[in-house]
Motif scaffolding. Structure first.
Motif, PDB file in Angstrom:
ATOM      1  N   TYR A 196     -24.845   9.727 -28.332  1.00 38.53           N
ATOM      2  CA  TYR A 196     -26.051   9.287 -29.049  1.00 38.53           C
ATOM      3  C   TYR A 196     -26.192  10.039 -30.370  1.00 38.53           C
ATOM      4  CZ  TYR A 196     -30.963   7.861 -29.607  1.00 38.53           C
ATOM      5  OH  TYR A 196     -32.152   7.339 -30.062  1.00 38.53           O
ATOM      6  N   LYS A 197     -25.876  11.311 -30.358  1.00 34.23           N
ATOM      7  CA  LYS A 197     -26.034  12.131 -31.557  1.00 34.23           C
ATOM      8  C   LYS A 197     -24.976  11.817 -32.612  1.00 34.23           C
ATOM      9  CE  LYS A 197     -28.033  15.877 -28.801  1.00 34.23           C
ATOM     10  NZ  LYS A 197     -27.821  17.225 -28.196  1.00 34.23           N
ATOM     11  N   TYR A 198     -23.802  11.349 -32.161  1.00 34.01           N
ATOM     12  CA  TYR A 198     -22.698  11.102 -33.094  1.00 34.01           C
ATOM     13  C   TYR A 198     -22.776   9.707 -33.736  1.00 34.01           C
ATOM     14  CZ  TYR A 198     -17.893  10.858 -34.851  1.00 34.01           C
ATOM     15  OH  TYR A 198     -16.788  10.731 -35.653  1.00 34.01           O
ATOM     16  N   GLU A 230     -13.195   1.278 -12.563  1.00 39.47           N
ATOM     17  CA  GLU A 230     -13.357   1.008 -13.993  1.00 39.47           C
ATOM     18  C   GLU A 230     -14.813   1.246 -14.412  1.00 39.47           C
ATOM     19  OE1 GLU A 230     -11.982  -2.922 -14.842  1.00 39.47           O
ATOM     20  OE2 GLU A 230      -9.936  -2.524 -14.162  1.00 39.47           O
ATOM     21  N   PHE A 231     -15.737   0.859 -13.538  1.00 40.86           N
ATOM     22  CA  PHE A 231     -17.157   1.107 -13.811  1.00 40.86           C
ATOM     23  C   PHE A 231     -17.400   2.608 -13.990  1.00 40.86           C
ATOM     24  CE2 PHE A 231     -19.325  -2.856 -11.744  1.00 40.86           C
ATOM     25  CZ  PHE A 231     -18.537  -3.676 -12.528  1.00 40.86           C
ATOM     26  N   LYS A 232     -16.857   3.400 -13.075  1.00 39.97           N
ATOM     27  CA  LYS A 232     -17.055   4.846 -13.137  1.00 39.97           C
ATOM     28  C   LYS A 232     -16.387   5.432 -14.382  1.00 39.97           C
ATOM     29  CE  LYS A 232     -16.719   7.293  -9.368  1.00 39.97           C
ATOM     30  NZ  LYS A 232     -16.205   7.837  -8.070  1.00 39.97           N
ATOM     31  N   ALA A 233     -15.224   4.910 -14.734  1.00 37.42           N
ATOM     32  CA  ALA A 233     -14.524   5.396 -15.924  1.00 37.42           C
ATOM     33  C   ALA A 233     -15.354   5.146 -17.177  1.00 37.42           C
ATOM     34  CB  ALA A 233     -13.159   4.723 -16.040  1.00 37.42           C
ATOM     35  N   MET A 234     -16.024   3.995 -17.221  1.00 37.57           N
ATOM     36  CA  MET A 234     -16.875   3.678 -18.368  1.00 37.57           C
ATOM     37  C   MET A 234     -18.086   4.598 -18.402  1.00 37.57           C
ATOM     38  SD  MET A 234     -17.024   1.654 -20.994  1.00 37.57           S
ATOM     39  CE  MET A 234     -18.121   2.319 -22.261  1.00 37.57           C
ATOM     40  N   TYR A 235     -18.646   4.869 -17.248  1.00 40.84           N
ATOM     41  CA  TYR A 235     -19.793   5.774 -17.157  1.00 40.84           C
ATOM     42  C   TYR A 235     -19.419   7.162 -17.691  1.00 40.84           C
ATOM     43  CZ  TYR A 235     -23.269   8.839 -14.951  1.00 40.84           C
ATOM     44  OH  TYR A 235     -24.226   9.794 -14.721  1.00 40.84           O
ATOM     45  N   TYR A 236     -18.282   7.690 -17.236  1.00 42.96           N
ATOM     46  CA  TYR A 236     -17.844   9.006 -17.691  1.00 42.96           C
ATOM     47  C   TYR A 236     -17.523   9.017 -19.189  1.00 42.96           C
ATOM     48  CZ  TYR A 236     -17.515  10.749 -12.889  1.00 42.96           C
ATOM     49  OH  TYR A 236     -17.795  11.164 -11.624  1.00 42.96           O
ATOM     50  N   ALA A 237     -17.008   7.908 -19.700  1.00 44.45           N
ATOM     51  CA  ALA A 237     -16.704   7.814 -21.128  1.00 44.45           C
ATOM     52  C   ALA A 237     -17.980   7.954 -21.966  1.00 44.45           C
ATOM     53  CB  ALA A 237     -16.015   6.485 -21.435  1.00 44.45           C
ATOM     54  N   ILE A 238     -19.085   7.458 -21.422  1.00 48.14           N
ATOM     55  CA  ILE A 238     -20.371   7.541 -22.133  1.00 48.14           C
ATOM     56  C   ILE A 238     -20.965   8.941 -22.036  1.00 48.14           C
ATOM     57  CG2 ILE A 238     -22.756   6.712 -22.133  1.00 48.14           C
ATOM     58  CD1 ILE A 238     -21.671   4.002 -21.152  1.00 48.14           C
ATOM     59  N   VAL A 239     -21.067   9.446 -20.823  1.00 53.01           N
ATOM     60  CA  VAL A 239     -21.804  10.711 -20.626  1.00 53.01           C
ATOM     61  C   VAL A 239     -20.973  11.943 -20.971  1.00 53.01           C
ATOM     62  CG1 VAL A 239     -23.288   9.661 -18.902  1.00 53.01           C
ATOM     63  CG2 VAL A 239     -21.224  10.842 -18.175  1.00 53.01           C
ATOM     64  N   ASN A 240     -19.638  11.831 -20.946  1.00 51.27           N
ATOM     65  CA  ASN A 240     -18.775  12.989 -21.245  1.00 51.27           C
ATOM     66  C   ASN A 240     -18.209  12.959 -22.649  1.00 51.27           C
ATOM     67  OD1 ASN A 240     -19.157  14.064 -18.681  1.00 51.27           O
ATOM     68  ND2 ASN A 240     -17.318  13.112 -17.836  1.00 51.27           N
ATOM     69  N   PHE A 241     -18.638  12.016 -23.464  1.00 51.70           N
ATOM     70  CA  PHE A 241     -18.109  11.901 -24.827  1.00 51.70           C
ATOM     71  C   PHE A 241     -18.302  13.205 -25.611  1.00 51.70           C
ATOM     72  CE2 PHE A 241     -18.997  11.177 -29.330  1.00 51.70           C
ATOM     73  CZ  PHE A 241     -17.840  10.540 -29.746  1.00 51.70           C
ATOM     74  N   GLN A 242     -17.242  13.582 -26.346  1.00 47.88           N
ATOM     75  CA  GLN A 242     -17.328  14.738 -27.238  1.00 47.88           C
ATOM     76  C   GLN A 242     -16.946  14.290 -28.641  1.00 47.88           C
ATOM     77  OE1 GLN A 242     -18.474  17.787 -26.435  1.00 47.88           O
ATOM     78  NE2 GLN A 242     -18.881  16.983 -24.376  1.00 47.88           N
ATOM     79  N   ALA A 243     -17.739  14.682 -29.604  1.00 49.05           N
ATOM     80  CA  ALA A 243     -17.477  14.294 -31.003  1.00 49.05           C
ATOM     81  C   ALA A 243     -16.138  14.847 -31.466  1.00 49.05           C
ATOM     82  CB  ALA A 243     -18.604  14.797 -31.890  1.00 49.05           C
ATOM     83  N   PRO A 244     -15.371  14.064 -32.207  1.00 52.28           N
ATOM     84  CA  PRO A 244     -14.057  14.534 -32.694  1.00 52.28           C
ATOM     85  C   PRO A 244     -14.214  15.630 -33.762  1.00 52.28           C
ATOM     86  CG  PRO A 244     -14.587  12.370 -33.603  1.00 52.28           C
ATOM     87  CD  PRO A 244     -15.624  12.658 -32.561  1.00 52.28           C
TER      88      PRO A 244
END
Length: 244
Positions: A196-198, A230-244
């Motif tokens: 959200y911040k990025y 795949e659902f769980k993978a998408m969830y983790y992609a959202i909540v664990n995202f780290q800015a490059p």
């Protein structure tokens, strides 16, 4: 000689169909209700599948903001940018994300939108908007039960009204250590995520939107073990995202 007047007795006309219907409902009320529910869910599933383009995972937003067409496309672009990869047609490709959205407001959130500078409320427009919002809440509640959405993004009002905690995966089962963005045992606050911040495009959604991972169901897309991963993978992609 005084004649006594005959008094007619009460005439009761029994309708055979109504009698049969009353007897049928008495004995089969609950089976009819249960079957009716699943038929309704099936209709909603069919409508969702037949009116939307195909994709790999669907996110569902239900909250106190109405996305414009352009905003909606930008939000989808953000989620597509961080979507994980999967095997598709013998090759590795990024998942394609779809978004279904429902505008749901409380009365207190709606009223200012239909109140003029003098404090007069356009009751006709206000009541119509309230009915639309209530209908959207009901429709979202039904959609939740289809098992088709990978991740729910909801306002606190929707979260409570639809009792999503009852059908959500506890964060304790998803993380060894609860993330700082967790706001209760089942939900993560969108505004506290790095995603959200990025991405500015995502900031059209309220910061207090909750991210919820649903349990798998015995029907719908989530009933398939591979699809649910795949659902769980998408969830983790959202909540664990780290800015490059």
């Amino acid at each position: 000689m005084k004649q006594e007047k005959n008094t007619a007795g009460e005439i009761v006309v029994k309708n055979r169909f109504l009698t049969w219907l009353d007897n049928f409902w008495y004995h089969y009320k609950w089976p009819v209700i249960v079957i009716g529910f699943f038929v309704f869910v099936g209709i909603v599933c069919f409508a969702q599948c037949s009116t939307k383009e195909t994709g790999d995972v669907t996110l569902a937003y239900a909250g106190n903001y109405t996305l414009s067409g352009e905003e909606r496309e930008r939000v989808i672009d953000v989620f597509n940018a961080v979507a994980p990869e999967k095997e598709k047609d013998g090759r590795t490709a990024q998942m394609e994300v779809l978004l279904t959205d429902y505008s749901v407001y409380t009365e207190d959130e709606l009223r200012p939108q239909y109140t003029d500078a003098q404090g007069n409320v356009d009751l006709y427009a206000f009541n119509n908007a309230k009915q639309v919002s209530n209908d959207n809440l009901t429709t979202f509640g039904t959609y939740v039960m289809t098992g088709e959405a990978a991740v729910w993004l909801v306002s606190e009002y929707v979260y409570e009204q639809r009792n999503l905690a009852a059908v959500a995966v506890p964060l304790s089962e998803l993380f060894e250590t609860l993330p700082e963005s967790a706001c209760n045992d089942y939900a993560i606050r969108l505004g506290d995520t790095a995603l959200y911040k990025y991405y500015d495009a995502l900031k059209v959604l309220p910061a207090d939107t909750l991210i919820v991972m649903p349990h798998s169901y015995v029907w719908g897309a989530s009933s398939d073990a591979e699809k649910y991963e795949e659902f769980k993978a998408m969830y983790y992609a959202i909540v664990n995202f780290q800015a490059p």
